[in-house]
Design an enzyme around this catalytic site. Sequence first.
Site, PDB file in Angstrom:
ATOM      1  NE  ARG A  56     -37.431  79.601   8.230  1.00  0.00           N
ATOM      2  CZ  ARG A  56     -37.107  79.662   9.271  1.00  0.00           C
ATOM      3  NH1 ARG A  56     -36.260  78.716  10.057  1.00  0.00           N
ATOM      4  NH2 ARG A  56     -37.329  80.361  10.310  1.00  0.00           N
ATOM      5  CE  LYS A  96     -42.561  88.819  29.413  1.00  0.00           C
ATOM      6  NZ  LYS A  96     -41.372  88.388  29.739  1.00  0.00           N
ATOM      7  N   GLY A 117     -42.743  85.992  14.409  1.00  0.00           N
ATOM      8  CA  GLY A 117     -43.293  84.620  14.436  1.00  0.00           C
ATOM      9  C   GLY A 117     -44.471  84.299  14.728  1.00  0.00           C
ATOM     10  N   GLY A 129     -37.119  87.811  13.988  1.00  0.00           N
ATOM     11  CA  GLY A 129     -36.159  88.844  14.467  1.00  0.00           C
ATOM     12  C   GLY A 129     -35.739  89.838  13.475  1.00  0.00           C
TER      13      GLY A 129
HETATM   14  P1  AMP Z   1     -44.823  87.872  21.149  1.00  0.00           P
HETATM   15  O1  AMP Z   1     -44.115  86.700  21.198  1.00  0.00           O
HETATM   16  O2  AMP Z   1     -44.527  88.937  22.344  1.00  0.00           O
HETATM   17  O3  AMP Z   1     -45.494  88.497  19.974  1.00  0.00           O
HETATM   18  O4  AMP Z   1     -46.121  87.064  22.119  1.00  0.00           O
HETATM   19  C1  AMP Z   1     -46.964  86.314  21.642  1.00  0.00           C
HETATM   20  C2  AMP Z   1     -47.695  85.540  22.814  1.00  0.00           C
HETATM   21  O5  AMP Z   1     -48.482  86.367  23.372  1.00  0.00           O
HETATM   22  C3  AMP Z   1     -48.629  84.440  22.128  1.00  0.00           C
HETATM   23  O6  AMP Z   1     -48.024  83.095  22.596  1.00  0.00           O
HETATM   24  C4  AMP Z   1     -49.897  84.700  22.950  1.00  0.00           C
HETATM   25  O7  AMP Z   1     -50.533  83.334  23.608  1.00  0.00           O
HETATM   26  C5  AMP Z   1     -49.492  85.575  24.069  1.00  0.00           C
HETATM   27  N1  AMP Z   1     -50.619  86.612  24.483  1.00  0.00           N
HETATM   28  C6  AMP Z   1     -51.501  87.158  23.690  1.00  0.00           C
HETATM   29  N2  AMP Z   1     -52.503  87.755  24.373  1.00  0.00           N
HETATM   30  C7  AMP Z   1     -52.215  87.383  25.639  1.00  0.00           C
HETATM   31  C8  AMP Z   1     -52.983  87.621  26.753  1.00  0.00           C
HETATM   32  N3  AMP Z   1     -53.828  88.382  26.901  1.00  0.00           N
HETATM   33  N4  AMP Z   1     -52.402  87.221  28.009  1.00  0.00           N
HETATM   34  C9  AMP Z   1     -51.382  86.399  27.805  1.00  0.00           C
HETATM   35  N5  AMP Z   1     -50.672  86.104  26.791  1.00  0.00           N
HETATM   36  C10 AMP Z   1     -50.999  86.404  25.611  1.00  0.00           C
END
Ligand code: AMP
Length: 395
Positions: free
Chosen positions: A35, A197, A353, A376
């Site tokens: 950064r 999610k 991230g 974000g």
């Molecule tokens: P996000 O912060 O929503 O972008 O989610 C990122 C996280 O999603 C990472 O830490 C991954 O380990 C997790 N992730 C990706 N694929 C899967 C999966 N099939 N089952 C559980 N967690 C997952």
Amino acid sequence: MKTLKDFDFKDKKAIIRVDFNVPLDENFNVTDATRIEAAKPTIDAILAQGGSVILMSHLGRPKGVEDKYSLKHILEKTSEILNVPVKFASNCVGQEATSAATSLKAGEVLLLENLRFHKEEEEGDIAFAKELASLGDIYVNDAFGTAHRAHASTTIIAQFFQDKKCFGLLLTKEIESLNKVLKNSKKPVTAVLGGSKVSSKITVIENILDKVDHMIIGGGMTFTFVKALGGKIGDSICEDDKQELALEILKLAKEKGVQIHIPVDVVAANAFANDAKTQIVDVDKIPDGWQGLDAGPKSLENFKKVIMESKTILWNGPLGVFEMPNFANGTVELGNFIADATAHGAFSLVGGGDSVAAVKQFGLEDKVSYVSTGGGAMLEMLEGKVLPGIAAILD
Ligand code: AMP
């Protein structure tokens, strides 16, 4: 949109909001200076014109004044990167800051103490912003990571500069890169959305359906869609209350002519652990006791075709649990496809991230067109929001 090139900084004091919120180890050494390096071009350009620079930033989330969050810890590293001795004011406002700013000469750099030592920063306090504003002649915002916050130094301060405010080089690049995806994009446009999610990505999905031709949905989100379509997902992560929403997205995509690509096979594991037993199974036939943790080979073959045909690619979120080496393959391969497409002339933007972490970890940073510095902030722009820090400069 005013940028650095609209100003002559000779004998002017530029007060720059930077994002020097860098990680420190237990001995207060900077462990990742990305950064600080990212802000260097803006600082160099102003100094080269014969201006001086006042840097302001936050570090961490202090509650009042806390020594461990002092920006004095990064002073040496900043001097080293900028190649000039950087002065320091142990309070970002008040007598010390004022006299340090007043005595600053052309070519000199002053770093102010952590803005968040004052609660007024995050409150967006007008009087506090005015005090900060009094230190400089021209306000430059070069902190994308905080552009979605209406804080004193990121937004409120801008009103005290009327036409003497602009975006720094980093923020300019961020905005231009996002516009290349959202506004002036070369078709076909593909968005890859992964992560855990549906609920955290839903607004992004809805907003960009109007702007893309293809959408690849992967990662943990996959299973909410698959279950909603009647598939068997075993013990895979799923948001049951978002199934209806998933079906709505599919319907909406169809209406808008967007092709949605979901994994057809997965690497399933018998536990959420790197050393778990694994098998490749169809995404809708995952046995009980097993969970999908990465995209399978057929899925990757499909995704490769889509990516290689794309002229604009946006990537946010991993395709699997890439933190565990045995479930990183999908994310690594996807990164390689995007790098390959970029080498063949596509524009690729990676942000948010976890995908940034993945791109760095797998050494693909220089093989994509742009890696965003704001998680974000980037997500909010993808959601179609106008960021207050950006609006304040455009006003
Ligand atoms: P996000 O912060 O929503 O972008 O989610 C990122 C996280 O999603 C990472 O830490 C991954 O380990 C997790 N992730 C990706 N694929 C899967 C999966 N099939 N089952 C559980 N967690 C997952």
